[in-house]
Design a protein around this motif. Sequence first.
Motif, mmCIF file in Angstrom:
data_model
loop_
_atom_site.group_PDB
_atom_site.id
_atom_site.type_symbol
_atom_site.label_atom_id
_atom_site.label_comp_id
_atom_site.label_asym_id
_atom_site.label_seq_id
_atom_site.Cartn_x
_atom_site.Cartn_y
_atom_site.Cartn_z
ATOM 1 N N ALA A 96 91.612 26.765 58.106
ATOM 2 C CA ALA A 96 90.876 26.030 57.856
ATOM 3 C C ALA A 96 90.968 24.791 59.132
ATOM 4 N N VAL A 97 90.094 24.256 60.025
ATOM 5 C CA VAL A 97 89.914 23.090 61.089
ATOM 6 C C VAL A 97 89.105 22.614 61.134
ATOM 7 N N TYR A 98 89.612 21.086 60.987
ATOM 8 C CA TYR A 98 88.581 19.631 60.886
ATOM 9 C C TYR A 98 87.729 19.142 61.842
ATOM 10 N N LEU A 99 86.893 19.413 63.000
ATOM 11 C CA LEU A 99 86.706 18.182 63.974
ATOM 12 C C LEU A 99 86.243 17.153 63.160
ATOM 13 N N PRO A 100 86.637 15.946 63.428
ATOM 14 C CA PRO A 100 85.891 14.507 63.166
ATOM 15 C C PRO A 100 84.896 14.686 64.327
ATOM 16 N N GLY A 101 84.196 13.713 64.026
ATOM 17 C CA GLY A 101 83.093 12.619 64.970
ATOM 18 C C GLY A 101 84.676 11.810 65.841
ATOM 19 N N GLY A 102 83.425 11.132 66.948
ATOM 20 C CA GLY A 102 84.740 10.183 68.174
ATOM 21 C C GLY A 102 83.761 10.141 69.177
ATOM 22 N N TYR A 103 84.130 10.556 70.350
ATOM 23 C CA TYR A 103 83.366 10.172 71.677
ATOM 24 C C TYR A 103 83.817 11.585 72.715
ATOM 25 N N PRO A 104 83.172 12.783 72.040
ATOM 26 C CA PRO A 104 83.710 13.595 73.204
ATOM 27 C C PRO A 104 82.958 13.655 73.953
ATOM 28 N N GLU A 105 81.647 13.442 73.421
ATOM 29 C CA GLU A 105 81.007 13.379 75.033
ATOM 30 C C GLU A 105 81.519 12.580 76.068
ATOM 31 N N LEU A 106 82.523 11.249 75.886
ATOM 32 C CA LEU A 106 82.512 10.710 77.092
ATOM 33 C C LEU A 106 83.666 12.429 77.895
ATOM 34 N N HIS A 107 84.187 13.290 77.810
ATOM 35 C CA HIS A 107 85.217 13.923 78.546
ATOM 36 C C HIS A 107 84.283 15.118 78.151
ATOM 37 N N ALA A 108 82.909 15.722 78.367
ATOM 38 C CA ALA A 108 82.848 16.556 77.809
ATOM 39 C C ALA A 108 82.877 17.774 78.969
ATOM 40 N N GLY A 109 83.166 17.434 80.234
ATOM 41 C CA GLY A 109 84.040 17.924 81.392
ATOM 42 C C GLY A 109 85.256 18.383 80.967
ATOM 43 N N ALA A 143 88.595 31.877 60.019
ATOM 44 C CA ALA A 143 89.717 30.391 58.834
ATOM 45 C C ALA A 143 87.628 29.633 59.342
ATOM 46 N N VAL A 144 87.290 28.332 58.045
ATOM 47 C CA VAL A 144 86.990 27.217 58.359
ATOM 48 C C VAL A 144 87.015 26.653 58.944
ATOM 49 N N LEU A 145 85.572 27.039 59.466
ATOM 50 C CA LEU A 145 86.076 25.477 61.067
ATOM 51 C C LEU A 145 84.167 24.767 60.611
ATOM 52 N N TYR A 146 84.309 23.552 60.558
ATOM 53 C CA TYR A 146 84.109 22.557 60.304
ATOM 54 C C TYR A 146 83.763 21.132 60.722
ATOM 55 N N GLY A 147 82.605 20.755 61.512
ATOM 56 C CA GLY A 147 82.927 20.047 62.207
ATOM 57 C C GLY A 147 81.708 18.313 62.156
ATOM 58 N N GLU A 148 82.021 17.130 62.457
ATOM 59 C CA GLU A 148 81.326 16.597 61.748
ATOM 60 C C GLU A 148 81.057 15.651 62.812
ATOM 61 N N CYS A 149 79.575 14.918 63.403
ATOM 62 C CA CYS A 149 78.961 14.497 64.287
ATOM 63 C C CYS A 149 79.512 14.814 66.132
ATOM 64 N N GLY A 150 80.526 14.394 66.818
ATOM 65 C CA GLY A 150 80.937 14.678 67.457
ATOM 66 C C GLY A 150 81.972 16.004 67.323
ATOM 67 N N GLY A 151 82.639 16.368 66.447
ATOM 68 C CA GLY A 151 82.909 18.355 66.550
ATOM 69 C C GLY A 151 82.402 18.949 66.490
ATOM 70 N N GLY A 210 78.386 31.644 59.800
ATOM 71 C CA GLY A 210 79.840 31.912 58.031
ATOM 72 C C GLY A 210 80.710 31.467 58.405
ATOM 73 N N ARG A 211 81.602 31.284 58.424
ATOM 74 C CA ARG A 211 82.571 29.894 57.914
ATOM 75 C C ARG A 211 82.231 28.864 58.582
ATOM 76 N N VAL A 212 81.301 28.980 59.645
ATOM 77 C CA VAL A 212 81.603 27.390 60.692
ATOM 78 C C VAL A 212 80.379 26.791 59.887
ATOM 79 N N THR A 213 80.904 25.502 60.439
ATOM 80 C CA THR A 213 79.652 24.728 59.236
ATOM 81 C C THR A 213 80.245 23.272 60.514
ATOM 82 N N GLY A 214 78.833 22.472 60.324
ATOM 83 C CA GLY A 214 78.922 21.710 60.955
ATOM 84 C C GLY A 214 77.609 20.671 61.167
ATOM 85 N N SER A 215 77.940 19.323 60.545
ATOM 86 C CA SER A 215 76.556 17.877 60.638
ATOM 87 C C SER A 215 76.438 17.254 61.854
ATOM 88 N N PHE A 216 75.255 16.572 61.589
ATOM 89 C CA PHE A 216 76.452 15.119 62.408
ATOM 90 C C PHE A 216 76.253 13.895 61.407
#
Length: 456
Positions: free
Chosen positions: A307-320, A340-348, A440-446
């Motif tokens: 499983a992979v967890y991508l929490p929020g943060g400031y990816p918009e400041l590092h998009a490039g 694998a399960v991939l779950y992202g919140e907000c920035g993730g 599939g097993r990739v999910t996320g929301s804001f």
Amino acid sequence: MAEGKAGAENRGGAGSKGLIIAAPSSGSGKTTLTLGLLRLLARKGLAVGSVKVGPDYIDPAFHAAASGRPCYNLDSWAMRPESLGALAARAASGAELLVCEGVMGLFDGAFVPAGQPDGSTADLAAATGWPVVLVIDGRGMTGSAAAVLAGFAHLRPEVRIGGVIFNRVVGDKHKAAIAAACARACPGISLLGFLPPSSGLETPSRHLGLVQAAERADLQTFLDGAAALVAEHVDVDGLAALAQPSRLAGGSLGAMIPPLGARIAVARDTAFAFAYPALLEGWRQAGAELSFFSPLADQGPDEAADAVYLPGGYPELHAGRLAGNAGFLNGLRRAAAAGAVLYGECGGYMVLGRGMEDAQGVRHAMAGLLGLETSFARRRLHLGYRRAALYAAGPLGEAGQGYRGHEFHYASVLAEQGAPLFSVADAPGADLGHAGLVEGRVTGSFVHLIDRFAGS
């Protein structure tokens, strides 16, 4: 590197005493005061713990830097009573004093029917029995400062104002006038200090709040300066003497959100910093093994992770930069292809999408695992508590499983194609439609999830 499975259950903290630093409104100076108090007490050798009221990722990191201990969030609206009690006990375990920083103004919370928890600092004060030390901005006031204090002291009798500190007080005459007025109006409330304007202790901010602790090269200097300010102008012994034991029932910290897998890789750096300590500790206690990787350093998740967890943060400041980090993005794609399960919140969540448009309108390709396109060039504030319920069974639970959380971002959605993850409502229960995506097993929301509920 893996950090191991759950340790022993938390059984301590029942004897620790706590107090709350609150204010009539945001911007009154409670954060600087709290940080200075934590640093000062820690430097004196006191084991001091801290908690923060409400959904906040940034202030707790400053608390931890000041005290040397983890800071936990307590939220009467978004957390079940058993979660509140367990986290309060966890924060107090091994501490001689627990300092709680409030959120916004003392009585500010969600707009919900009277009698229901609203997430306000006052709600937590009533539930815990911790006395409140009110920080009032004294600019432009003398006698009126006493009226503010009296109003706050009498609005809710079950919320005890034990002491008051006035901030931005200029000179002895200003101090004497405020002190005399408050002594007449509220003789039972301790006058604990008068802070002068402190232009050297600003806390820089950006669109989602303060600049993160890890991004401040001057962090230790700032904390030491705040501690010196408190030491000179606040009756710290009198303040600490107000503390009282919590009335909340303690207990073991369970998984507030079910573990995504047995071996969870968690993104962690200044672009992906918004993960609550309670969430990660709950996963460990449930038996999950955690590892960490830095997308900004072009690291992918541990290939052994399921499983992979991508929490929020400031990816918009590092998009490039993120778009060019093939090791990171390909690592996500390999994990998804392996099941694998991939779950992202907000920035993730945005990084799991196809593309992200930065503030200058330049589009950067992301992982392409969800049918999502977002933009910061067309900013729109999304802010508030959220009730969320799963549309279908998946890594986060069975269909209908309820959660409470919060949303705080400026991204606009240009495209959101696929099956939705949640049905969502605001704190009073007004329907907000759907949120997030499932592929599939990739999910996320804001939505930043905080705790599970039988119903959202």
